[in-house]
Write a protein that holds these residues in place. Structure first.
Motif, PDB file in Angstrom:
ATOM      1  N   MET A   1      -1.223  18.268  -7.421  1.00 48.78           N
ATOM      2  CA  MET A   1      -1.881  17.066  -7.890  1.00 48.78           C
ATOM      3  C   MET A   1      -3.310  17.047  -7.375  1.00 48.78           C
ATOM      4  O   MET A   1      -3.554  17.332  -6.212  1.00 48.78           O
ATOM      5  CB  MET A   1      -1.158  15.835  -7.353  1.00 48.78           C
ATOM      6  N   ASN A   2      -4.225  16.664  -8.230  1.00 49.22           N
ATOM      7  CA  ASN A   2      -5.601  16.581  -7.782  1.00 49.22           C
ATOM      8  C   ASN A   2      -5.982  15.142  -7.484  1.00 49.22           C
ATOM      9  O   ASN A   2      -5.214  14.208  -7.712  1.00 49.22           O
ATOM     10  CB  ASN A   2      -6.546  17.220  -8.815  1.00 49.22           C
ATOM     11  N   ASP A   3      -7.196  14.985  -6.955  1.00 54.71           N
ATOM     12  CA  ASP A   3      -7.640  13.654  -6.547  1.00 54.71           C
ATOM     13  C   ASP A   3      -7.765  12.687  -7.719  1.00 54.71           C
ATOM     14  O   ASP A   3      -7.514  11.497  -7.571  1.00 54.71           O
ATOM     15  CB  ASP A   3      -8.981  13.756  -5.814  1.00 54.71           C
ATOM     16  N   ALA A   4      -8.149  13.190  -8.894  1.00 50.13           N
ATOM     17  CA  ALA A   4      -8.285  12.319 -10.068  1.00 50.13           C
ATOM     18  C   ALA A   4      -6.933  11.730 -10.467  1.00 50.13           C
ATOM     19  O   ALA A   4      -6.837  10.547 -10.812  1.00 50.13           O
ATOM     20  CB  ALA A   4      -8.891  13.087 -11.231  1.00 50.13           C
ATOM     21  N   ASN A   5      -5.883  12.553 -10.430  1.00 48.55           N
ATOM     22  CA  ASN A   5      -4.540  12.055 -10.769  1.00 48.55           C
ATOM     23  C   ASN A   5      -4.074  11.017  -9.763  1.00 48.55           C
ATOM     24  O   ASN A   5      -3.456  10.017 -10.139  1.00 48.55           O
ATOM     25  CB  ASN A   5      -3.539  13.206 -10.820  1.00 48.55           C
ATOM     26  N   LEU A   6      -4.338  11.254  -8.477  1.00 48.16           N
ATOM     27  CA  LEU A   6      -3.924  10.301  -7.453  1.00 48.16           C
ATOM     28  C   LEU A   6      -4.705   8.998  -7.555  1.00 48.16           C
ATOM     29  O   LEU A   6      -4.151   7.920  -7.329  1.00 48.16           O
ATOM     30  CB  LEU A   6      -4.070  10.909  -6.057  1.00 48.16           C
ATOM     31  N   THR A   7      -5.988   9.088  -7.904  1.00 46.63           N
ATOM     32  CA  THR A   7      -6.794   7.877  -8.075  1.00 46.63           C
ATOM     33  C   THR A   7      -6.279   7.060  -9.253  1.00 46.63           C
ATOM     34  O   THR A   7      -6.138   5.842  -9.164  1.00 46.63           O
ATOM     35  CB  THR A   7      -8.273   8.239  -8.284  1.00 46.63           C
ATOM     36  N   GLU A   8      -5.979   7.743 -10.367  1.00 43.81           N
ATOM     37  CA  GLU A   8      -5.433   7.049 -11.536  1.00 43.81           C
ATOM     38  C   GLU A   8      -4.081   6.425 -11.205  1.00 43.81           C
ATOM     39  O   GLU A   8      -3.810   5.280 -11.572  1.00 43.81           O
ATOM     40  CB  GLU A   8      -5.281   8.015 -12.705  1.00 43.81           C
ATOM     41  N   ALA A   9      -3.235   7.165 -10.494  1.00 43.85           N
ATOM     42  CA  ALA A   9      -1.923   6.646 -10.106  1.00 43.85           C
ATOM     43  C   ALA A   9      -2.075   5.442  -9.190  1.00 43.85           C
ATOM     44  O   ALA A   9      -1.359   4.449  -9.327  1.00 43.85           O
ATOM     45  CB  ALA A   9      -1.100   7.733  -9.422  1.00 43.85           C
ATOM     46  N   SER A  10      -3.020   5.512  -8.267  1.00 41.44           N
ATOM     47  CA  SER A  10      -3.241   4.406  -7.340  1.00 41.44           C
ATOM     48  C   SER A  10      -3.712   3.160  -8.084  1.00 41.44           C
ATOM     49  O   SER A  10      -3.251   2.046  -7.810  1.00 41.44           O
ATOM     50  CB  SER A  10      -4.265   4.817  -6.285  1.00 41.44           C
ATOM     51  N   ASN A  11      -4.622   3.337  -9.033  1.00 40.81           N
ATOM     52  CA  ASN A  11      -5.124   2.203  -9.815  1.00 40.81           C
ATOM     53  C   ASN A  11      -4.029   1.591 -10.680  1.00 40.81           C
ATOM     54  O   ASN A  11      -3.885   0.368 -10.756  1.00 40.81           O
ATOM     55  CB  ASN A  11      -6.296   2.639 -10.693  1.00 40.81           C
ATOM     56  N   LYS A  12      -3.255   2.448 -11.347  1.00 40.86           N
ATOM     57  CA  LYS A  12      -2.168   1.945 -12.198  1.00 40.86           C
ATOM     58  C   LYS A  12      -1.090   1.287 -11.347  1.00 40.86           C
ATOM     59  O   LYS A  12      -0.494   0.298 -11.752  1.00 40.86           O
ATOM     60  CB  LYS A  12      -1.570   3.065 -13.043  1.00 40.86           C
ATOM     61  N   MET A  57      13.705 -12.105 -16.648  1.00 39.66           N
ATOM     62  CA  MET A  57      12.623 -11.125 -16.782  1.00 39.66           C
ATOM     63  C   MET A  57      11.647 -11.242 -15.603  1.00 39.66           C
ATOM     64  O   MET A  57      11.124 -10.241 -15.132  1.00 39.66           O
ATOM     65  CB  MET A  57      11.864 -11.319 -18.098  1.00 39.66           C
ATOM     66  N   GLY A  58      11.445 -12.452 -15.123  1.00 35.93           N
ATOM     67  CA  GLY A  58      10.576 -12.653 -13.960  1.00 35.93           C
ATOM     68  C   GLY A  58      11.149 -12.032 -12.706  1.00 35.93           C
ATOM     69  O   GLY A  58      10.420 -11.417 -11.913  1.00 35.93           O
ATOM     70  N   VAL A  59      12.447 -12.164 -12.507  1.00 40.81           N
ATOM     71  CA  VAL A  59      13.104 -11.539 -11.347  1.00 40.81           C
ATOM     72  C   VAL A  59      12.994 -10.014 -11.447  1.00 40.81           C
ATOM     73  O   VAL A  59      12.678  -9.346 -10.459  1.00 40.81           O
ATOM     74  CB  VAL A  59      14.583 -11.991 -11.246  1.00 40.81           C
ATOM     75  N   ILE A  60      13.219  -9.486 -12.637  1.00 41.94           N
ATOM     76  CA  ILE A  60      13.072  -8.041 -12.841  1.00 41.94           C
ATOM     77  C   ILE A  60      11.637  -7.622 -12.530  1.00 41.94           C
ATOM     78  O   ILE A  60      11.402  -6.611 -11.870  1.00 41.94           O
ATOM     79  CB  ILE A  60      13.477  -7.649 -14.279  1.00 41.94           C
ATOM     80  N   GLY A  61      10.683  -8.416 -12.987  1.00 42.11           N
ATOM     81  CA  GLY A  61       9.277  -8.116 -12.735  1.00 42.11           C
ATOM     82  C   GLY A  61       8.933  -8.106 -11.258  1.00 42.11           C
ATOM     83  O   GLY A  61       8.229  -7.213 -10.785  1.00 42.11           O
ATOM     84  N   VAL A  62       9.432  -9.075 -10.507  1.00 43.13           N
ATOM     85  CA  VAL A  62       9.156  -9.116  -9.066  1.00 43.13           C
ATOM     86  C   VAL A  62       9.753  -7.897  -8.370  1.00 43.13           C
ATOM     87  O   VAL A  62       9.099  -7.258  -7.536  1.00 43.13           O
ATOM     88  CB  VAL A  62       9.688 -10.435  -8.447  1.00 43.13           C
ATOM     89  N   ILE A  63      10.972  -7.556  -8.718  1.00 45.06           N
ATOM     90  CA  ILE A  63      11.616  -6.382  -8.118  1.00 45.06           C
ATOM     91  C   ILE A  63      10.820  -5.125  -8.436  1.00 45.06           C
ATOM     92  O   ILE A  63      10.527  -4.313  -7.548  1.00 45.06           O
ATOM     93  CB  ILE A  63      13.072  -6.250  -8.602  1.00 45.06           C
ATOM     94  N   GLU A  64      10.438  -4.966  -9.707  1.00 47.64           N
ATOM     95  CA  GLU A  64       9.678  -3.779 -10.087  1.00 47.64           C
ATOM     96  C   GLU A  64       8.310  -3.772  -9.429  1.00 47.64           C
ATOM     97  O   GLU A  64       7.833  -2.710  -8.985  1.00 47.64           O
ATOM     98  CB  GLU A  64       9.540  -3.687 -11.606  1.00 47.64           C
ATOM     99  N   GLY A  65       7.671  -4.915  -9.325  1.00 49.43           N
ATOM    100  CA  GLY A  65       6.366  -4.988  -8.671  1.00 49.43           C
ATOM    101  C   GLY A  65       6.431  -4.555  -7.221  1.00 49.43           C
ATOM    102  O   GLY A  65       5.574  -3.806  -6.740  1.00 49.43           O
ATOM    103  N   ILE A  66       7.447  -5.000  -6.523  1.00 51.09           N
ATOM    104  CA  ILE A  66       7.617  -4.610  -5.117  1.00 51.09           C
ATOM    105  C   ILE A  66       7.881  -3.105  -5.024  1.00 51.09           C
ATOM    106  O   ILE A  66       7.322  -2.422  -4.161  1.00 51.09           O
ATOM    107  CB  ILE A  66       8.742  -5.431  -4.462  1.00 51.09           C
ATOM    108  N   LEU A  67       8.714  -2.598  -5.923  1.00 54.24           N
ATOM    109  CA  LEU A  67       8.984  -1.151  -5.929  1.00 54.24           C
ATOM    110  C   LEU A  67       7.707  -0.355  -6.188  1.00 54.24           C
ATOM    111  O   LEU A  67       7.452   0.651  -5.523  1.00 54.24           O
ATOM    112  CB  LEU A  67      10.036  -0.799  -6.979  1.00 54.24           C
ATOM    113  N   TYR A  68       6.904  -0.793  -7.153  1.00 55.76           N
ATOM    114  CA  TYR A  68       5.663  -0.088  -7.461  1.00 55.76           C
ATOM    115  C   TYR A  68       4.733  -0.077  -6.246  1.00 55.76           C
ATOM    116  O   TYR A  68       4.163   0.949  -5.904  1.00 55.76           O
ATOM    117  CB  TYR A  68       4.912  -0.747  -8.621  1.00 55.76           C
ATOM    118  N   LEU A  69       4.565  -1.226  -5.629  1.00 56.59           N
ATOM    119  CA  LEU A  69       3.592  -1.350  -4.540  1.00 56.59           C
ATOM    120  C   LEU A  69       4.022  -0.656  -3.257  1.00 56.59           C
ATOM    121  O   LEU A  69       3.178  -0.352  -2.418  1.00 56.59           O
ATOM    122  CB  LEU A  69       3.275  -2.824  -4.283  1.00 56.59           C
TER     123      LEU A  69
END
Length: 88
Positions: A1-12, A57-69
């Motif tokens: 993985m290069n720095d550009a991919n990690l930067t994009e992943a971090s932003n997303k 859907m909100g509960v699913i969103g909170v769970i997914e948000g925590i997992l992402y972060l």
């Protein structure tokens, strides 16, 4: 993985995580990650039930948000961007 991919992943990761926590009931975080079908399912479930399914859907969103972060940018890219894992 290069720095550009990690930067994009971090932003997303940050954008999708925050949107999932605050607007998860609309599925906007799914559209950010390119999961249009999953995003549409979440959006339509909320809209077509006049908001009744919005809580679920909100509960699913909170769970997914925590997992992402909580993932590192490398893990996030591998799981959600390359692996295309749409749910949890």
């Amino acid at each position: 993985m290069n720095d550009a991919n990690l930067t994009e992943a971090s932003n997303k990761k940050l954008a999708a995580g925050l949107l999932a926590i605050f607007l998860g009931y609309l599925g906007i975080h799914k559209f950010i990650l390119g999961y249009n079908t999953a995003g549409l399912i979440m959006l339509l479930a909320t809209v077509l039930t006049c908001g009744l399914a919005g809580f679920v859907m909100g509960v699913i969103g909170v769970i997914e948000g925590i997992l992402y972060l909580t993932k590192t940018p490398a893990e996030f890219e591998s799981i959600y961007m390359q692996g295309r894992k749409e749910w949890f």
